[in-house]
Design an enzyme around this catalytic site. Structure first.
Site, PDB file in Angstrom:
ATOM      1  N   GLU A  86       2.052   3.103 -12.630  1.00 28.99           N
ATOM      2  CA  GLU A  86       0.597   3.253 -12.613  1.00 28.99           C
ATOM      3  C   GLU A  86       0.191   4.570 -13.297  1.00 28.99           C
ATOM      4  O   GLU A  86       0.974   5.517 -13.286  1.00 28.99           O
ATOM      5  CB  GLU A  86       0.059   3.193 -11.166  1.00 28.99           C
ATOM      6  CG  GLU A  86       0.542   4.312 -10.280  1.00 28.99           C
ATOM      7  CD  GLU A  86       0.100   4.136  -8.807  1.00 28.99           C
ATOM      8  OE1 GLU A  86       0.343   3.071  -8.228  1.00 28.99           O
ATOM      9  OE2 GLU A  86      -0.465   5.106  -8.281  1.00 28.99           O
ATOM     10  N   HIS A 130      -4.989   2.302  -6.418  1.00 26.42           N
ATOM     11  CA  HIS A 130      -4.424   3.344  -5.541  1.00 26.42           C
ATOM     12  C   HIS A 130      -5.540   4.090  -4.791  1.00 26.42           C
ATOM     13  O   HIS A 130      -5.693   5.306  -4.933  1.00 26.42           O
ATOM     14  CB  HIS A 130      -3.559   4.324  -6.352  1.00 26.42           C
ATOM     15  CG  HIS A 130      -2.554   5.050  -5.506  1.00 26.42           C
ATOM     16  ND1 HIS A 130      -1.304   5.403  -5.967  1.00 26.42           N
ATOM     17  CD2 HIS A 130      -2.613   5.480  -4.220  1.00 26.42           C
ATOM     18  CE1 HIS A 130      -0.645   6.039  -5.009  1.00 26.42           C
ATOM     19  NE2 HIS A 130      -1.418   6.089  -3.935  1.00 26.42           N
ATOM     20  N   ILE A 131      -6.280   3.325  -3.990  1.00 26.98           N
ATOM     21  CA  ILE A 131      -7.409   3.915  -3.249  1.00 26.98           C
ATOM     22  C   ILE A 131      -7.173   3.870  -1.734  1.00 26.98           C
ATOM     23  O   ILE A 131      -8.119   3.958  -0.954  1.00 26.98           O
ATOM     24  CB  ILE A 131      -8.745   3.197  -3.580  1.00 26.98           C
ATOM     25  CG1 ILE A 131      -8.646   1.683  -3.308  1.00 26.98           C
ATOM     26  CG2 ILE A 131      -9.167   3.471  -5.014  1.00 26.98           C
ATOM     27  CD1 ILE A 131     -10.008   0.999  -3.232  1.00 26.98           C
ATOM     28  N   GLY A 132      -5.895   3.738  -1.325  1.00 28.50           N
ATOM     29  CA  GLY A 132      -5.592   3.582   0.103  1.00 28.50           C
ATOM     30  C   GLY A 132      -6.227   4.650   0.988  1.00 28.50           C
ATOM     31  O   GLY A 132      -6.682   4.365   2.093  1.00 28.50           O
ATOM     32  N   ILE A 160       0.855  -1.197   0.000  1.00 33.10           N
ATOM     33  CA  ILE A 160       0.000   0.000   0.000  1.00 33.10           C
ATOM     34  C   ILE A 160       0.888   1.244   0.000  1.00 33.10           C
ATOM     35  O   ILE A 160       0.415   2.339   0.301  1.00 33.10           O
ATOM     36  CB  ILE A 160      -0.951   0.049   1.221  1.00 33.10           C
ATOM     37  CG1 ILE A 160      -0.177  -0.173   2.525  1.00 33.10           C
ATOM     38  CG2 ILE A 160      -2.091  -0.929   1.087  1.00 33.10           C
ATOM     39  CD1 ILE A 160      -0.964   0.217   3.769  1.00 33.10           C
ATOM     40  N   ALA A 161       2.186   1.052  -0.323  1.00 31.48           N
ATOM     41  CA  ALA A 161       3.123   2.174  -0.189  1.00 31.48           C
ATOM     42  C   ALA A 161       3.225   2.962  -1.496  1.00 31.48           C
ATOM     43  O   ALA A 161       2.571   3.997  -1.668  1.00 31.48           O
ATOM     44  CB  ALA A 161       4.471   1.636   0.251  1.00 31.48           C
ATOM     45  N   ARG A 162       4.020   2.483  -2.417  1.00 29.21           N
ATOM     46  CA  ARG A 162       4.208   3.131  -3.707  1.00 29.21           C
ATOM     47  C   ARG A 162       4.598   2.074  -4.736  1.00 29.21           C
ATOM     48  O   ARG A 162       5.271   1.096  -4.395  1.00 29.21           O
ATOM     49  CB  ARG A 162       5.357   4.140  -3.656  1.00 29.21           C
ATOM     50  CG  ARG A 162       4.979   5.526  -3.219  1.00 29.21           C
ATOM     51  CD  ARG A 162       4.116   6.251  -4.256  1.00 29.21           C
ATOM     52  NE  ARG A 162       3.759   7.591  -3.828  1.00 29.21           N
ATOM     53  CZ  ARG A 162       2.706   7.909  -3.055  1.00 29.21           C
ATOM     54  NH1 ARG A 162       1.896   6.969  -2.631  1.00 29.21           N
ATOM     55  NH2 ARG A 162       2.457   9.161  -2.733  1.00 29.21           N
TER      56      ARG A 162
END
Ligand code: GLV
Length: 332
Positions: free
Chosen positions: A272, A290-292, A241-243
């Site tokens: 992405e 990328h919806i963290g 969930i980082a990058r």
């Protein structure tokens, strides 16, 4: 102050209308309501004569752009990560950088657990199986997965979000939590989140589930590649969930396909919004775009903090969360 002397700002992407309205109380605002993705040359053209820019994490701010935008004084990122900023170049140009820390910690930690649960318990695969009409009987090993409660959680990166994940694991799921980080937490903080410091290899070999929460940098590029995946248990899951770029996505897809680890949950990807095509064809990976931090209250809080930084700095010289406060000390 008359309207003509107000600072001018650019909002690079569409944001909540009330945030645009609030910024318009202080600035001459050029917004991007249609949410166009401007090519870089157009972005630079639109920045001419602007003192501030509201960015969302995808806009690269580097020496070349800064040289072309001499009026710029602040770039306010609506994101906690700021690998889109070349902070030393910004400092050299006298441009303040701000990010949006704190307000998304718990929401992003929740997302880490959502992906962990979905990967370990094969939630996405099960849903596809059911929707495809393949569920015609009970079977003892149908979509059988791994336990999360009571297992060992390995966290790489122990900032605010890592610590929020550790608390969830230790207190909510009765997990044994181990972590690896550039620097070890003070003992009291380790005790507060219920985590024990270990070396990276030990973490990879021991953890039942590995969660990546480390910021992206040249040093953290491919923190997890083929060699690291080879150390993990065949029953293990990996969550990023980082990058994008922290994981070698091609190596991960291969490890998943060959069953060298059991499953993965990914919210971020190298390059992405493109996703490595091999990840799209392996079943044992849960993929989210990328919806963290994507809950209504959290996205509102992130946008409000970016706006507070612009207003605070350009109207009173007082940003809330500066990344390079030395710019202010230099009086630029
Ligand atoms: C999201 O990825 C953020 O850095 O805020």
């Amino acid at each position: 102050m008359n309207a003509c002397s107000r600072p001018r700002i650019l909002i690079a992407r569409a944001v909540f209308p009330e945030i645009v309205d609030r910024l318009a109380l202080h600035f001459e605002v050029e917004a991007n309501a249609p949410d166009d993705i401007w090519p870089r040359a157009e972005f630079i053209r639109r920045l001419q004569g602007k003192q501030g820019v509201f960015t969302t994490g995808g806009e690269r701010i580097d020496a070349e752009l800064l040289a072309a935008c001499p009026d710029l004084r602040i770039c306010a990122n609506m994101a906690v990560g700021y690998n889109n900023f070349d902070v030393p170049a910004m400092t050299a140009a006298g441009v303040l950088a701000t990010n949006a820390p704190g307000v998304l910690t718990e929401t992003t930690a929740d997302m880490g657990f959502a992906l962990l649960m979905a990967a370990a318990r094969r939630v996405a695969e099960s849903e596809h199986f059911l929707r495809a009409g393949k569920w015609d009987r009970w079977a003892y090993d149908m979509l059988i997965g791994q336990d999360v409660h009571g297992s060992t959680l390995g966290i790489i990166g122990m900032g605010r979000i890592g610590q929020a994940i550790a608390r969830r694991g230790a207190l909510g799921f009765g997990m044994k939590v181990i972590y690896h980080n550039r620097s070890r937490l003070p003992e009291a903080d380790e005790a507060a989140v219920g985590a024990r410091y270990v070396g990276k290899d030990e973490l990879l070999k021991t953890a039942d589930h590995v969660m990546l929460v480390v910021p992206y940098s040249k040093e953290s590029h491919h923190t997890i590649g083929a060699a690291e995946l080879a150390l993990m248990k065949p029953t293990a899951t990996l969550v990023n969930i980082a990058r994008g770029g922290i994981v070698d996505d091609a190596a991960l897809a291969q490890a998943l396909r060959e069953g060298r680890i059991a499953a993965a949950g990914l919210d971020v990807f190298e390059g992405e919004p493109r996703v490595h095509p091999d990840l799209l064809t392996v079943p044992n990976v849960v993929l989210t775009p990328h919806i963290g931090s994507a809950t209504v209250p959290t996205r509102r809080a992130m946008a409000a903090l970016a706006a507070d930084n612009l207003i605070g700095y350009l109207t009173q010289g007082k940003p809330v969360t500066p990344l390079n406060p030395e710019v202010m000390a230099a009086g630029t």
